[in-house]
Design a protein around this motif. Structure first.
Motif, PDB file in Angstrom:
ATOM      1  N   THR A 151       0.832  -1.207   0.000  1.00 29.90           N
ATOM      2  CA  THR A 151       0.000   0.000   0.000  1.00 29.90           C
ATOM      3  C   THR A 151       0.863   1.252   0.000  1.00 29.90           C
ATOM      4  OG1 THR A 151      -1.773  -1.155   1.187  1.00 29.90           O
ATOM      5  CG2 THR A 151      -1.813   1.250   1.230  1.00 29.90           C
ATOM      6  N   GLN A 152       1.934   1.237   0.773  1.00 30.65           N
ATOM      7  CA  GLN A 152       2.835   2.390   0.799  1.00 30.65           C
ATOM      8  C   GLN A 152       3.478   2.597  -0.567  1.00 30.65           C
ATOM      9  OE1 GLN A 152       3.201   4.545   3.515  1.00 30.65           O
ATOM     10  NE2 GLN A 152       4.145   5.767   1.889  1.00 30.65           N
ATOM     11  N   LYS A 212       0.958   4.261  -2.738  1.00 28.82           N
ATOM     12  CA  LYS A 212       0.849   5.685  -2.410  1.00 28.82           C
ATOM     13  C   LYS A 212       2.025   6.477  -2.971  1.00 28.82           C
ATOM     14  CE  LYS A 212      -0.305   6.746   1.861  1.00 28.82           C
ATOM     15  NZ  LYS A 212      -0.348   6.715   3.345  1.00 28.82           N
ATOM     16  N   TYR A 261      -8.782  -0.511   5.298  1.00 29.96           N
ATOM     17  CA  TYR A 261      -7.453   0.096   5.453  1.00 29.96           C
ATOM     18  C   TYR A 261      -7.137   1.009   4.274  1.00 29.96           C
ATOM     19  CZ  TYR A 261      -2.383   0.528   6.018  1.00 29.96           C
ATOM     20  OH  TYR A 261      -1.104   1.022   6.163  1.00 29.96           O
ATOM     21  N   GLN A 270      -8.749   4.327   4.467  1.00 24.76           N
ATOM     22  CA  GLN A 270      -8.062   5.258   5.371  1.00 24.76           C
ATOM     23  C   GLN A 270      -6.801   5.833   4.719  1.00 24.76           C
ATOM     24  OE1 GLN A 270      -6.926   4.374   9.708  1.00 24.76           O
ATOM     25  NE2 GLN A 270      -4.939   4.182   8.676  1.00 24.76           N
ATOM     26  N   GLU A 271      -6.063   5.005   4.008  1.00 21.12           N
ATOM     27  CA  GLU A 271      -4.746   5.396   3.515  1.00 21.12           C
ATOM     28  C   GLU A 271      -4.777   6.156   2.190  1.00 21.12           C
ATOM     29  OE1 GLU A 271      -1.675   4.892   5.098  1.00 21.12           O
ATOM     30  OE2 GLU A 271      -3.064   4.507   6.756  1.00 21.12           O
TER      31      GLU A 271
END
Length: 347
Positions: A109-110, A113, A143, A146-147
């Protein structure tokens, strides 16, 4: 500018290592033609995947890397999110293994992003063994909501069949109270926008299913359909969105009525997913619509009962990769047309 196919980077979170996630990932990329469509990078550990590969007698070749900028097109890249060994007992529920599923997912996920990967495809997790002091989410979607920017909406996709949900992982006794005008408007608009930018449908037609049997039969079997759903749908329609309903859910799919619409919105989880999984024949995809980034997953779980036995059907995961790539391309085209409307005439 459209990326070349092999330069589309597909990030993959490995899911529960005791389940079938690793198997469906490896089987998907046993077909070398997949590497002509994208460059995969699996967020896990190359040693543990090599062990699983050997156990499955898979012929794929894995390329271990320690940094995302080391990935090589044409290879199945495995980014080492952790270095230590992991004790596996295939087919069992293990909290420690759940921790590694979340390490993989959070790292992927990071990277999403940070634009280090173009899309994210998530292998199945166990919603029970992932819970911890640092991760308190029912699953992937919550999740990501949120991210990432936007409002996440669970949409099941198989070909032209698309089913979105007004409420997803919510207990049935809480659904009625959750169906507010605000929620309905927000979810319908999310579906409309997704159909346009993600699926290249210029004027989408959307159907909404009723909450109660026979849409409440005029209030005899519940008032929510007449009091909330119907007037809200009419308000949205009056402003130009082609949304229709509510429709009685029991005959909507059996009669083939669903084929007239670009998307169907169910009021709760099982109302949408039971007909979807019946009709999709194991090729369905779970797509998270409404976010500024692209995430898909197969429409099945960890399947502990067949884990490690080489019996897992990988078609849903493969379709999840295909859909992620298709949506990525559609979004680029939509962005280019938005910036230069004359391109529509040039097509």
């Amino acid at each position: 500018m459209m990326k070349k196919a092999e330069n589309i980077i597909v990030g993959i979170s490995i899911g529960d290592l005791n389940g079938i996630g690793s198997e469906v990932v490896l089987k998907t990329f046993e077909d070398s033609r997949m590497l002509e469509l994208c460059t995969p990078v699996i967020f896990a550990n190359v040693k543990i995947l090599s062990f699983i590969k050997k156990n499955l007698d898979s012929a794929v070749s894995l390329h271990g890397i320690d940094k995302i900028d080391q990935l090589i097109p044409g290879k199945i890249n495995v980014l080492n999110v952790w270095k230590e060994g992991v004790d596996l007992n295939l087919g069992t529920n293990d909290e420690k293994v759940g921790d590694y599923a979340i390490k993989s997912f959070v790292a992927a996920t990071q990277a999403l992003k940070d634009n280090q990967i173009d899309v994210l495809v998530t292998a199945p997790i166990n919603k029970y063994n992932i819970q911890s002091d640092t991760f308190k989410f029912p699953g992937h979607t919550d999740y990501l909501d949120q991210e990432l920017e936007g409002d996440a909406l669970m949409m099941m996709v198989q070909g032209n069949l698309r089913i979105g949900l007004l409420t997803d992982h919510l207990p049935l006794n809480q659904v009625s109270a959750a169906l507010t005008e605000t929620l309905i408007k927000k979810k319908i608009e999310t579906v409309r926008k997704s159909l346009i930018q993600d699926f290249s449908i210029t004027k989408p037609k959307i159907a909404v299913l009723g909450l109660n049997p026979h849409c409440g039969d005029g209030g005899v079997i519940g008032k929510e359909d007449d009091a909330v759903l119907k007037p809200t749908i009419q308000k949205i329609f009056s402003k130009g969105t082609l949304v229709f309903g509510p429709f009685a859910a029991d005959g909507f799919f059996g009669s083939g009525q669903y084929e007239k619409y670009d998307a169907i919105i169910a009021t709760y989880h099982d109302q949408g997913l039971i007909p979807f999984k019946t009709l999709s024949f194991g090729n369905g995809v779970n797509y998270t619509a409404g976010l500024n980034k692209i995430r898909t997953s197969p429409d099945h779980g960890t399947a502990y009962d067949i884990a490690g036995k080489g019996k897992a059907d990988y078609n849903s995961f493969k379709e999840a990769v295909y859909l992620a790539i298709d949506v990525y391309r559609s979004r680029i085209e939509y962005s280019e047309i938005s910036e230069n409307p004359l391109k529509v005439r040039e097509k």
